[in-house]
Design a protein around this motif. Structure first.
Motif: not given
Length: 145
Positions: A112-113, A116, A118-121, A124
């Motif tokens: 995911r990182k 997508f 920096s929106d993915v942590t 999350s």
């Protein structure tokens, strides 16, 4: 003859499709893309797999009816808890076996990182994983992988 329906629930970017394609190959023949990345069928036309059953484009186009006489009708939903009101495959599934797929959390996060940014942590991703688990406990499921 009533078809055999499966609906797979998992997380986006967690490797669900590898399991689905492996199962299809084990019971029949490998799946081939029929319509972009949404619909796969096997060469003997006995199994159809709908990827992302929350995609309303398929419903609008009336695509489901074309496959209603297949012996095996499978569908997948990723991040189900976000989209359950948009599940559009239900009209052709006959008492589907529900399959919840839980894959490696860290690999899911990394994928995911990468896609997508920096929106993915990690938090999350863990939250998504826990929501899928909670949904699997609320929903009477037949199989958890």
């Amino acid at each position: 003859m009533e078809n055999k329906s499966l609906i797979f629930y998992g997380l986006m970017r967690s490797g669900n499709h590898a399991i689905i394609h492996w199962l299809a190959k084990a019971i029949s023949s490998p799946l081939n893309k029929e319509y972009k990345t949404m619909i796969y069928t096997n060469k003997d036309k006995k199994l159809v797999f709908f990827n992302d059953c929350t995609n309303t484009v398929m419903q609008i186009m009336g695509i489901f009816n074309k496959y209603s006489d297949y012996d095996n009708i499978w569908g997948s939903v990723e991040d189900f808890y976000k989209k359950k009101e948009r599940l559009v495959i239900e009209p052709i599934l006959k008492n589907p076996i529900q399959v919840f797929i839980f894959r490696d959390l860290i690999d899911c996060y990394k994928s995911r990182k990468k896609l997508f940014g920096s929106d993915v942590t990690l938090e999350s991703t863990i939250d998504s994983y826990l929501k899928l688990y909670e949904e699997s406990q609320k929903t009477p499921s037949d199989i958890i992988i």
